[in-house]
Design a protein around this motif. Structure first.
Motif, mmCIF file in Angstrom:
data_model
loop_
_atom_site.group_PDB
_atom_site.id
_atom_site.type_symbol
_atom_site.label_atom_id
_atom_site.label_comp_id
_atom_site.label_asym_id
_atom_site.label_seq_id
_atom_site.Cartn_x
_atom_site.Cartn_y
_atom_site.Cartn_z
ATOM 1 N N LYS A 61 48.123 35.765 45.790
ATOM 2 C CA LYS A 61 48.832 36.908 46.366
ATOM 3 C C LYS A 61 48.357 38.199 45.703
ATOM 4 O O LYS A 61 47.730 38.173 44.650
ATOM 5 N N THR A 62 48.688 39.295 46.302
ATOM 6 C CA THR A 62 48.292 40.595 45.780
ATOM 7 C C THR A 62 49.148 40.948 44.563
ATOM 8 O O THR A 62 50.375 40.818 44.599
ATOM 9 N N LYS A 68 47.615 44.821 38.283
ATOM 10 C CA LYS A 68 46.180 45.031 38.550
ATOM 11 C C LYS A 68 45.534 45.783 37.394
ATOM 12 O O LYS A 68 44.448 45.430 36.937
ATOM 13 N N GLN A 124 46.292 36.334 41.386
ATOM 14 C CA GLN A 124 45.638 37.239 42.334
ATOM 15 C C GLN A 124 44.954 36.478 43.473
ATOM 16 O O GLN A 124 44.840 36.987 44.581
ATOM 17 N N ASN A 161 50.823 43.618 41.916
ATOM 18 C CA ASN A 161 51.275 45.006 42.017
ATOM 19 C C ASN A 161 50.344 45.877 41.170
ATOM 20 O O ASN A 161 49.525 45.379 40.401
#
Length: 146
Positions: free
Chosen positions: A106-107, A113, A103, A109
């Motif tokens: 990068k973000t 999360k 995290q 999904n």
């Protein structure tokens, strides 16, 4: 899958016409109470809360262990789901560690999360019970030494 809890009492209840004895388990991190039939306890994945030494070893793996960043999110999700279903403290801590590290880069999904949030709550809950500390203090222990 719910987190660490404390058996508050044993109650006899009638459910669907059957009287059974139940463990009444309070799970503070989720602010919930779970009833588990005593006769079915061996069929569940309920385990004893870890001891201090075991938690210290898990925290060492949490802070020092390696994260495999070569996996696709689908592969990672499958592996992490299996780790969470195992109910093992160390494997849950690895899920939290790895997803927190990813995290930062990068973000995640939405599925990952949600998995991170659930795994984090479970780890914080058990850490709090073992160390006798609050949720805030247990959270601080997770982010210390990072």
């Amino acid at each position: 899958m719910y987190g660490a809890g404390v058996i508050e009492k044993i109650e006899e209840k009638e459910i669907q016409g059957q009287i059974q004895k139940y463990f009444v388990i309070n799970i503070p991190i989720n602010k919930m109470q779970v009833l588990v039939p005593i006769k079915n306890i061996t069929k569940t994945s309920i385990r004893l809360v870890a001891d201090t030494l075991s938690m210290d070893m898990v925290m060492d793996v949490f802070h020092q262990g390696e994260t495999d960043t070569s996996l696709s999110w689908k592969q990672r999700y499958k592996i992490n789901s299996e780790k969470m279903r195992s109910g093992k403290l160390r494997e849950g801590a690895e899920v939290v560690r790895d997803l927190m590290r990813i995290q930062k880069e990068k973000t995640l999904n939405s599925s990952e999360k949600q998995m991170l949030e659930n795994a984090r709550k479970i780890l914080i809950g058990e850490l709090g019970l073992i160390k006798g500390i609050s949720e805030v203090q247990a959270t601080a222990m997770l982010i210390a030494n990072r």
